[in-house]
Structure formats: C-alpha cells, structure tokens
Design a protein around this motif. Structure first.
Motif, PDB file in Angstrom:
ATOM      1  N   ARG A  45      44.028  30.955  60.551  1.00 11.82           N
ATOM      2  CA  ARG A  45      43.802  31.806  59.381  1.00 11.82           C
ATOM      3  C   ARG A  45      45.037  32.634  59.055  1.00 11.82           C
ATOM      4  N   THR A  46      45.684  33.156  60.085  1.00 11.85           N
ATOM      5  CA  THR A  46      46.891  33.959  59.879  1.00 11.85           C
ATOM      6  C   THR A  46      48.017  33.114  59.301  1.00 11.85           C
ATOM      7  N   SER A  49      47.235  32.362  55.696  1.00 15.00           N
ATOM      8  CA  SER A  49      47.440  33.556  54.884  1.00 15.00           C
ATOM      9  C   SER A  49      48.923  33.811  54.644  1.00 15.00           C
ATOM     10  N   GLN A  52      50.172  31.525  51.829  1.00  7.78           N
ATOM     11  CA  GLN A  52      49.403  31.538  50.588  1.00  7.78           C
ATOM     12  C   GLN A  52      49.732  32.760  49.740  1.00  7.78           C
ATOM     13  N   ASP A  53      49.822  32.558  48.433  1.00 12.16           N
ATOM     14  CA  ASP A  53      49.963  33.671  47.510  1.00 12.16           C
ATOM     15  C   ASP A  53      48.605  34.342  47.361  1.00 12.16           C
ATOM     16  N   GLN A  54      48.526  35.610  47.704  1.00 11.53           N
ATOM     17  CA  GLN A  54      47.236  36.296  47.764  1.00 11.53           C
ATOM     18  C   GLN A  54      46.599  36.479  46.391  1.00 11.53           C
ATOM     19  N   MET A  55      47.394  36.528  45.346  1.00 13.45           N
ATOM     20  CA  MET A  55      46.856  36.731  44.008  1.00 13.45           C
ATOM     21  C   MET A  55      46.160  35.479  43.479  1.00 13.45           C
ATOM     22  N   THR A  56      46.819  34.316  43.657  1.00 10.88           N
ATOM     23  CA  THR A  56      46.357  33.095  42.999  1.00 10.88           C
ATOM     24  C   THR A  56      45.743  32.063  43.936  1.00 10.88           C
ATOM     25  N   GLY A  57      46.033  32.150  45.228  1.00  9.82           N
ATOM     26  CA  GLY A  57      45.495  31.170  46.171  1.00  9.82           C
ATOM     27  C   GLY A  57      46.356  29.938  46.348  1.00  9.82           C
ATOM     28  N   ASN A  60      52.799  30.232  48.518  1.00 11.94           N
ATOM     29  CA  ASN A  60      53.826  31.183  48.104  1.00 11.94           C
ATOM     30  C   ASN A  60      55.172  30.462  47.992  1.00 11.94           C
ATOM     31  N   ASP A 105      46.505  39.704  35.715  1.00 11.35           N
ATOM     32  CA  ASP A 105      46.096  39.086  36.977  1.00 11.35           C
ATOM     33  C   ASP A 105      45.033  38.012  36.740  1.00 11.35           C
ATOM     34  N   ARG A 109      45.250  33.988  37.741  1.00 11.25           N
ATOM     35  CA  ARG A 109      44.245  33.290  38.542  1.00 11.25           C
ATOM     36  C   ARG A 109      43.667  32.096  37.779  1.00 11.25           C
TER      37      ARG A 109
END
Length: 224
Positions: A45-46, A49, A52-57, A60, A105, A109
């Motif tokens: 999971r780490t 994460s 991954q871009d936290q805003m769009t999923g 990055n 935002d 998304r």
C-alpha cells in the motif's frame, strides 16, 4: 505432518500431548505468517501510494517516467510501436480563477477517469504537471497509432463537453517506431513541443508527429 514426524521420532508420545504440541506449533507459525502478511500488505500500500498522484489516482510524474521507460525498452525488444503523448487542459487556469480550486480539482479527477476509461491495462497514464498528463501506449503500427490518437482525443473531448464546464484539452502525440533509439526524456520533450504547437494553433487540438512517414505532422481539431 512435519510436526507429527518430529514428535514420533522420539518414541510414541501420548495422543493429547501430540495434538497439543501440533496445535501450539501451528498457532505459532500462523501468528508469524499473519504478521509477515500484514507487513507485506502495508508495504504494498505504501509503495502504491508513493507512485500514485493523490488528486487523480493516476501515476505520478516519477512513476510514469519509470513505467514509460520500461514500455519503450520492451517495445524496442519486441518490435512494438509506441505512442507517447502529452495532454494539457485548455482554459483550466481561467476555470480555477472563476470558480475556485474545488471546481478545478473536480475537472482534473473527471479528466483522469475519462482517460483511464479509454486506455488498456498494459498502457500507462501519469500526471506530470498541474493540469498536464502523459500517456504511453502500445500500438500495432504507425497507422494504428494515428487512429488511436484521433479516437482518444475525440472521445475524451466529448466526455469533457458533457460536464458543462468551459474546458477542453490539447494533445501532442509522438509515434515512436521500435527502431528509434532515443531515450524517454528526449522523446517526451518532443511530445511536449507537439503540445505547444497544438496550443499555438488554438485550443482543443491534436498534433501528431510520425517520423517514419517523412516526418509527417498532422493537426486535428478546431478552435473551441
């Protein structure tokens, strides 16, 4: 069976003692296995994460670069043509200024969801800037790459139009034949220049460059 073998090798123990010993060892090993699996899931999971871009999923910038580099290398080895593209939203800053960052935002998304819905699991998409995205797609030929770029731009543009927001997107697409030996960074810079060419010609445009067909450049789209 290994538990039983260890006990039986030293004589014939009592049945209850044998069962108790086997249960105790099973519980001990199960507990250790549970801890190991728990740490492994946390690690996975780490790691996801961190990529991954936290805003769009989507991926990055760093993770996209790694994945696209791998796909390019794999394509050269297998003789597969690639399509590298850079996409940028038109009118995004104006939307942010007029309606606030929450609206911006939401657009990011929605745009990401639409893009992910149009590509295959073997392809890669990443957010490489504020409202800029990168695509790395495997294709069968230069002709297929052209058609895929056209279809992608048309379908995602239609999806954006249904949101009611005054946002379109421009796209620079570079066809990469398997014999092209350039590294990922120069290729992405070239795709980025194609994006700027699309921007200079107006909004809601697609510029495709094919180095095989005599350096052919095709512009598709209209001023929105």
């Amino acid at each position: 069976l290994l538990f039983l073998k260890a006990e039986l090798s030293y004589g014939t123990p009592e049945f209850l003692s044998l069962v108790g010993s086997a249960i105790a060892r099973t519980l001990a090993y199960s507990t250790v296995a549970a801890f190991v699996l728990s740490f492994r899931r946390l690690y996975d999971r780490t790691l996801a994460s961190a990529r991954q871009d936290q805003m769009t999923g989507v991926l990055n910038k760093s993770a996209f670069g790694q994945e696209a580099t791998f796909l390019l290398s794999k394509g050269r080895a297998s003789g597969t043509t690639m399509l590298l593209a850079v996409l940028d939203l038109d009118g995004f800053k104006q939307l942010n200024d007029a309606r606030g960052h929450a609206a911006g935002d939401a657009v990011l998304r929605d745009f990401s969801v639409n893009l992910m819905g149009e590509i295959r699991r073997s392809d890669r998409i990443g957010r490489i800037g504020g409202d800029e995205f990168g695509l790395a797609l495997q294709v069968g030929s230069e002709r297929e790459a052209r058609q895929l770029a056209r279809d992608l731009h048309a379908r995602v543009s239609e999806a954006l139009a249904t949101t009611g927001r005054p946002v379109t997107f421009s796209m620079g697409a570079l066809i990469v034949p398997p014999h092209m030996a350039s590294a990922f960074e120069p290729l992405m810079e070239e795709a980025d220049q194609l994006l700027y060419a699309a921007k200079r010609q107006g909004r809601n445009r697609l510029v495709i460059y094919d180095p095989v067909v005599h350096g052919d450049t095709v512009t598709i789209g209209r001023v929105a």
